[in-house]
Scaffold this motif. Structure first.
Motif, PDB file in Angstrom:
ATOM      1  N   ILE A 100       0.669  19.100  -5.634  1.00 21.03           N
ATOM      2  CA  ILE A 100      -0.736  18.937  -5.246  1.00 21.03           C
ATOM      3  C   ILE A 100      -1.067  17.463  -5.038  1.00 21.03           C
ATOM      4  O   ILE A 100      -1.740  17.080  -4.072  1.00 21.03           O
ATOM      5  N   ALA A 101      -0.559  16.610  -5.946  1.00 20.09           N
ATOM      6  CA  ALA A 101      -0.870  15.183  -5.866  1.00 20.09           C
ATOM      7  C   ALA A 101      -0.310  14.563  -4.590  1.00 20.09           C
ATOM      8  O   ALA A 101      -0.982  13.748  -3.940  1.00 20.09           O
ATOM      9  N   ARG A 160       0.830  -1.201   0.000  1.00 22.56           N
ATOM     10  CA  ARG A 160       0.000   0.000   0.000  1.00 22.56           C
ATOM     11  C   ARG A 160       0.868   1.257   0.000  1.00 22.56           C
ATOM     12  O   ARG A 160       0.576   2.229  -0.707  1.00 22.56           O
ATOM     13  N   ARG A 161       1.935   1.245   0.797  1.00 28.91           N
ATOM     14  CA  ARG A 161       2.843   2.397   0.822  1.00 28.91           C
ATOM     15  C   ARG A 161       3.495   2.605  -0.535  1.00 28.91           C
ATOM     16  O   ARG A 161       3.645   3.741  -0.990  1.00 28.91           O
ATOM     17  N   LEU A 162       3.902   1.508  -1.185  1.00 28.41           N
ATOM     18  CA  LEU A 162       4.509   1.618  -2.510  1.00 28.41           C
ATOM     19  C   LEU A 162       3.500   2.172  -3.511  1.00 28.41           C
ATOM     20  O   LEU A 162       3.839   3.010  -4.356  1.00 28.41           O
ATOM     21  N   GLY A 163       2.246   1.714  -3.399  1.00 32.91           N
ATOM     22  CA  GLY A 163       1.218   2.216  -4.297  1.00 32.91           C
ATOM     23  C   GLY A 163       0.989   3.704  -4.140  1.00 32.91           C
ATOM     24  O   GLY A 163       0.855   4.434  -5.132  1.00 32.91           O
ATOM     25  N   PHE A 164       0.971   4.177  -2.883  1.00 34.14           N
ATOM     26  CA  PHE A 164       0.804   5.609  -2.642  1.00 34.14           C
ATOM     27  C   PHE A 164       2.008   6.389  -3.169  1.00 34.14           C
ATOM     28  O   PHE A 164       1.868   7.483  -3.720  1.00 34.14           O
ATOM     29  N   ALA A 165       3.199   5.833  -2.985  1.00 36.48           N
ATOM     30  CA  ALA A 165       4.408   6.527  -3.440  1.00 36.48           C
ATOM     31  C   ALA A 165       4.428   6.691  -4.953  1.00 36.48           C
ATOM     32  O   ALA A 165       4.909   7.705  -5.474  1.00 36.48           O
ATOM     33  N   LEU A 166       3.923   5.683  -5.677  1.00 39.27           N
ATOM     34  CA  LEU A 166       3.944   5.737  -7.140  1.00 39.27           C
ATOM     35  C   LEU A 166       2.745   6.481  -7.720  1.00 39.27           C
ATOM     36  O   LEU A 166       2.825   6.995  -8.835  1.00 39.27           O
ATOM     37  N   SER A 167       1.656   6.527  -6.974  1.00 40.38           N
ATOM     38  CA  SER A 167       0.438   7.126  -7.521  1.00 40.38           C
ATOM     39  C   SER A 167       0.554   8.633  -7.689  1.00 40.38           C
ATOM     40  O   SER A 167       0.003   9.198  -8.645  1.00 40.38           O
ATOM     41  N   ALA A 168       1.283   9.311  -6.783  1.00 38.93           N
ATOM     42  CA  ALA A 168       1.394  10.766  -6.866  1.00 38.93           C
ATOM     43  C   ALA A 168       2.118  11.223  -8.139  1.00 38.93           C
ATOM     44  O   ALA A 168       1.585  12.042  -8.896  1.00 38.93           O
ATOM     45  N   VAL A 200       3.923  22.106 -15.372  1.00 36.02           N
ATOM     46  CA  VAL A 200       2.663  21.494 -14.931  1.00 36.02           C
ATOM     47  C   VAL A 200       2.943  20.240 -14.109  1.00 36.02           C
ATOM     48  O   VAL A 200       2.258  19.962 -13.120  1.00 36.02           O
ATOM     49  N   ILE A 201       3.962  19.475 -14.498  1.00 30.63           N
ATOM     50  CA  ILE A 201       4.313  18.272 -13.733  1.00 30.63           C
ATOM     51  C   ILE A 201       4.697  18.643 -12.304  1.00 30.63           C
ATOM     52  O   ILE A 201       4.245  18.017 -11.333  1.00 30.63           O
ATOM     53  N   VAL A 202       5.533  19.660 -12.156  1.00 29.06           N
ATOM     54  CA  VAL A 202       5.966  20.071 -10.815  1.00 29.06           C
ATOM     55  C   VAL A 202       4.783  20.550  -9.984  1.00 29.06           C
ATOM     56  O   VAL A 202       4.604  20.153  -8.816  1.00 29.06           O
ATOM     57  N   LEU A 203       3.953  21.415 -10.575  1.00 30.85           N
ATOM     58  CA  LEU A 203       2.788  21.913  -9.851  1.00 30.85           C
ATOM     59  C   LEU A 203       1.834  20.771  -9.500  1.00 30.85           C
ATOM     60  O   LEU A 203       1.315  20.700  -8.376  1.00 30.85           O
ATOM     61  N   SER A 204       1.639  19.867 -10.447  1.00 29.74           N
ATOM     62  CA  SER A 204       0.727  18.749 -10.210  1.00 29.74           C
ATOM     63  C   SER A 204       1.256  17.793  -9.155  1.00 29.74           C
ATOM     64  O   SER A 204       0.499  17.278  -8.338  1.00 29.74           O
ATOM     65  N   PRO A 212      23.672  27.029 -18.213  1.00 29.04           N
ATOM     66  CA  PRO A 212      23.005  27.716 -17.098  1.00 29.04           C
ATOM     67  C   PRO A 212      21.762  26.972 -16.640  1.00 29.04           C
ATOM     68  O   PRO A 212      21.322  26.012 -17.275  1.00 29.04           O
ATOM     69  N   GLY A 213      21.177  27.427 -15.536  1.00 26.28           N
ATOM     70  CA  GLY A 213      19.881  26.951 -15.094  1.00 26.28           C
ATOM     71  C   GLY A 213      19.850  25.594 -14.429  1.00 26.28           C
ATOM     72  O   GLY A 213      18.771  25.059 -14.137  1.00 26.28           O
ATOM     73  N   LEU A 214      21.006  25.007 -14.146  1.00 26.15           N
ATOM     74  CA  LEU A 214      21.024  23.668 -13.570  1.00 26.15           C
ATOM     75  C   LEU A 214      20.489  23.654 -12.142  1.00 26.15           C
ATOM     76  O   LEU A 214      19.875  22.676 -11.709  1.00 26.15           O
ATOM     77  N   GLY A 215      20.715  24.734 -11.405  1.00 26.14           N
ATOM     78  CA  GLY A 215      20.235  24.795 -10.038  1.00 26.14           C
ATOM     79  C   GLY A 215      18.730  24.845  -9.940  1.00 26.14           C
ATOM     80  O   GLY A 215      18.115  24.185  -9.087  1.00 26.14           O
ATOM     81  N   PHE A 216      18.097  25.606 -10.822  1.00 24.11           N
ATOM     82  CA  PHE A 216      16.637  25.720 -10.795  1.00 24.11           C
ATOM     83  C   PHE A 216      15.979  24.417 -11.245  1.00 24.11           C
ATOM     84  O   PHE A 216      14.918  24.035 -10.726  1.00 24.11           O
ATOM     85  N   ALA A 217      16.598  23.718 -12.185  1.00 24.15           N
ATOM     86  CA  ALA A 217      16.078  22.405 -12.571  1.00 24.15           C
ATOM     87  C   ALA A 217      16.159  21.438 -11.397  1.00 24.15           C
ATOM     88  O   ALA A 217      15.269  20.602 -11.207  1.00 24.15           O
ATOM     89  N   GLY A 218      17.215  21.556 -10.598  1.00 18.67           N
ATOM     90  CA  GLY A 218      17.375  20.685  -9.443  1.00 18.67           C
ATOM     91  C   GLY A 218      16.250  20.834  -8.438  1.00 18.67           C
ATOM     92  O   GLY A 218      15.845  19.860  -7.784  1.00 18.67           O
ATOM     93  N   ILE A 219      15.724  22.048  -8.281  1.00 18.38           N
ATOM     94  CA  ILE A 219      14.610  22.274  -7.353  1.00 18.38           C
ATOM     95  C   ILE A 219      13.398  21.463  -7.790  1.00 18.38           C
ATOM     96  O   ILE A 219      12.764  20.762  -6.988  1.00 18.38           O
ATOM     97  N   ALA A 220      13.062  21.560  -9.067  1.00 20.65           N
ATOM     98  CA  ALA A 220      11.900  20.834  -9.584  1.00 20.65           C
ATOM     99  C   ALA A 220      12.103  19.331  -9.504  1.00 20.65           C
ATOM    100  O   ALA A 220      11.183  18.579  -9.148  1.00 20.65           O
ATOM    101  N   ILE A 221      13.298  18.860  -9.808  1.00 19.24           N
ATOM    102  CA  ILE A 221      13.572  17.422  -9.806  1.00 19.24           C
ATOM    103  C   ILE A 221      13.547  16.875  -8.382  1.00 19.24           C
ATOM    104  O   ILE A 221      13.056  15.757  -8.145  1.00 19.24           O
ATOM    105  N   ALA A 222      14.054  17.635  -7.420  1.00 15.90           N
ATOM    106  CA  ALA A 222      14.002  17.196  -6.024  1.00 15.90           C
ATOM    107  C   ALA A 222      12.556  17.069  -5.552  1.00 15.90           C
ATOM    108  O   ALA A 222      12.201  16.119  -4.849  1.00 15.90           O
ATOM    109  N   LEU A 223      11.712  18.014  -5.937  1.00 18.06           N
ATOM    110  CA  LEU A 223      10.293  17.935  -5.582  1.00 18.06           C
ATOM    111  C   LEU A 223       9.640  16.725  -6.234  1.00 18.06           C
ATOM    112  O   LEU A 223       8.884  15.990  -5.599  1.00 18.06           O
ATOM    113  N   LEU A 224       9.938  16.528  -7.513  1.00 19.84           N
ATOM    114  CA  LEU A 224       9.347  15.409  -8.242  1.00 19.84           C
ATOM    115  C   LEU A 224       9.816  14.073  -7.683  1.00 19.84           C
ATOM    116  O   LEU A 224       9.036  13.115  -7.601  1.00 19.84           O
TER     117      LEU A 224
END
Length: 369
Positions: A335-336, A7-15, A328-332, A274-286
């Motif tokens: 929320i998810a 169940r925990r794995l399912g929740f982790a993958l569903s978001a 949209v992926i990051v924002l979603s 450039p921009g590698l740091g800002f991409a890292g923020i989104a990837i860490a969240l994802l």
């Protein structure tokens, strides 16, 4: 594997799955409104990449992964290190200047460059840490300002140290050939190679997992991030943890540009990515700040980046469309994860309530009349 683990794995993958689904729906709606070919766009993005594109995806994912781990260290402490972009710029420039001089032979020069990069990134991040600990300045504000300062400072210093070549491209002295990290031919059928410093990203990921999961420092860091008052009650020195976490995040951020410096560009210049740091923020969240989750998030991010290059030719759509998808992926996903977390809490509360009710019924049955 137990039912609870499943169940925990399912929740982790569903978001993340839900976030990607939402991103597909929203992007498709935008394409329909704009009158662009939805089928051709997704056909191009989701097509099987060629071997040379696979190499580019892996190389980009390596850099993204290191950047995301640097951000994740701060996130686990409930610190928002928005300054990874500035930290890796400062670090890459400092390492390029030192390594370009070739003071040490071969691998020793590479090691010296890595150490200089870690020191530079840690010191630059430490400024924000000191401001937060001793002056109460939000790390978000200070790191954003330090990003701007780093950009201007590096541009100024680059003009001072760059050799006069008469070219429009300004860069530091190239790293000597003996101090360049050779690539690895991991993908057959293509001459381009995977960064040799792939091993560096693997080591960073393993250390990140070990320190946070298997050491007292990692426990204190996570405990302080969840509740400072509880951490203080447990004897944790919160101010010291804040400063150490920011410095450690900066140390890892300093290594972000090393695969590019020693495996591709061999110098720091105006064309450095450039921009590698800002991409890292989104990837860490994802990736939910998990060392394995960040791997999949980094590969997905790199996949979208590389597959977008053909959109203009095959579908007549700007490659900037991928920025919409990523955003949209990051924002979603944010929320998810919150929706899934609340659902998980409700299910857990219901399970505990049922267990207590059954226990109470058993006690009543066993009680004397």
């Amino acid at each position: 594997m137990s039912r609870f683990d499943l169940r925990r794995l399912g929740f982790a993958l569903s978001a993340p799955a839900l976030a990607i689904l939402v991103a597909v729906i929203v992007t498709s709606a935008i394409l329909v409104v704009a009158g662009d070919p939805v089928g051709e766009v997704w056909g191009t993005i989701l097509s099987v990449p060629r071997p040379r594109v696979v190499v580019a995806i892996v190389n980009a994912a390596i850099v993204y992964y290191i950047s995301a781990v640097a951000v994740a260290i701060g996130f686990r402490m409930n610190l928002f290190n928005i300054g990874v972009d500035g930290q890796y710029r400062i670090a890459a420039f400092a390492a390029a200047v030192v390594a370009g001089e070739g003071w040490l032979p071969g691998p020793l020069n590479i090691l010296l460059g890595l150490v200089v990069a870690m020191l530079a990134g840690g010191i630059w991040a430490g400024i924000a840490g000191l401001l937060k600990v001793y002056r109460g300045v939000s790390e978000v504000i200070s790191t954003i300002m330090l990003n701007a300062i780093a950009t201007v400072l590096v541009a100024f210093l680059l003009r001072k140290v760059a050799p006069q070549t008469g070219s429009n491209i300004v860069s530091t002295k190239p790293v000597p050939e003996g101090s360049r990290v050779p690539g690895m031919p991991l993908i057959p059928g293509v001459s381009r190679e995977v960064y040799g410093l792939l091993l560096l990203a693997v080591i960073i990921g393993l250390l990140y997992w070990f320190v946070l999961s298997r050491t007292r420092f990692g426990f204190d860091l996570r405990a302080t991030g969840r509740s400072e008052s509880a951490a203080v009650a447990s004897g944790v020195k919160v101010k010291r943890m804040v400063l150490m976490s920011m410095v450690l995040s900066g140390v890892v951020a300093g290594l972000v540009g090393m695969p590019l410096l020693f495996g591709q560009d061999y110098a720091y210049g105006t064309t450095f990515q450039p921009g590698l740091g800002f991409a890292g923020i989104a990837i860490a969240l994802l990736g939910r700040n998990h060392p394995v989750g960040i791997v999949f998030a980094a590969v997905l991010w790199a996949f979208l980046d590389q597959q977008s290059n053909a959109l203009q030719i095959t579908a007549g759509v700007s490659d900037r469309l991928v920025l919409i998808i990523q955003g949209v992926i990051v924002l979603s996903v944010v929320i998810a994860y919150e929706v899934i977390r609340r659902l998980n809490v409700r299910i857990e509360q219901r399970r505990v309530a049922q267990a207590l009710a059954q226990q109470g019924a058993t006690v009543q049955e066993g009680a004397p009349a």
